[in-house]
Design a protein around this motif. Sequence first.
Motif: not given
Ligand code: NDP
Length: 267
Positions: A39, A165, A200
């Motif tokens: 987004r 979650y 992150t």
């Molecule tokens: P971040 O918050 O750094 O990144 C999340 C990303 O998802 C952002 O780029 C955000 O972009 C995007 N996003 C969220 N909602 C939407 C949406 N509705 N449409 C499009 N893009 C979306 O966290 P992480 O990099 O850690 O997360 C990435 C994935 O890894 C997620 O699925 C998370 O659940 C998973 N995860 C994370 C862990 C952790 O400990 N960090 C561990 C295990 C899994 P924007 O807001 O610009 O749309």
Amino acid sequence: MKSSLKDKWVLITGASSGFGAAAARAFGAEGAKLLLGARRVDRLKTVAADAKKSGAVAAHFHELDVSKTASVEEFISWAKKLVQSPKSKAQSLHVLINNAGGAHGLDTIACGKDADWEAMIQSNVLGILRVTRSALPLMPRDAGASIINIGSVAGRTAYEGGAVYCAAKAGELQITRALRLELFGTGIRVGTVDPGLAETEFSLVRFKGDAAKAKNVYAGTNPLTAEDIAEILVWVASRPAHVNIDELLVKPVDQVAVGKVFRRKTN
Ligand code: NDP
Ligand code: 8X3
């Protein structure tokens, strides 16, 4: 032997931060052609520029909200025009990384908020379904294409305050397993990479911008980094075409189990 990602189209959702942004740089370093969505378009612009510096042959970006079918369809039709343009040598999508998602709140079920629940199911569950449905027609048969979904340790172990979650990531795991069965015989590979504690913007989002609370999640411990996961995603996608990495659970050494994290004294 490693299969090359050079000049291959790689689509990454949630590429504006964390794992997605690091994956853009890592696939870029392999000489891939990137299609980045999220987004926050201003952030995507920076990520695309960094990926180009890392070696990406191309790094395109476009607004994407995986919680809205119209946005997903618009994004994939934008991607299709690039992938199937007369200038594009590879006329198909080689790698799809369904990464967009995250947690909203850490409330118990008794105190849960509809908006948080809905946002988690929309992005982590329905988002994967929508993007996959739209992108599948762009993926070649029998050519080593991969769909890699991002799950979590939370999809395998429940914790207090994590009900929705955890349910969403358990859903991601079952969607991944069902998709692999549905794509039987097509040669398209399907896998899930399930990280544990990784620093992150994940906790910043979960705690709605409360930076101190978010930082505290990682205090005194050595969490995974976004780059750790990005390297693994490149490894999964670059296995020989006949090799499918079904499920990878990746935790920091300090996280022996969900909720059991080793912390050193910080002062
Ligand atoms: P971040 O918050 O750094 O990144 C999340 C990303 O998802 C952002 O780029 C955000 O972009 C995007 N996003 C969220 N909602 C939407 C949406 N509705 N449409 C499009 N893009 C979306 O966290 P992480 O990099 O850690 O997360 C990435 C994935 O890894 C997620 O699925 C998370 O659940 C998973 N995860 C994370 C862990 C952790 O400990 N960090 C561990 C295990 C899994 P924007 O807001 O610009 O749309
Ligand atoms: C993120 C890891 O343990 O905070 O998926 O849920 S956890």
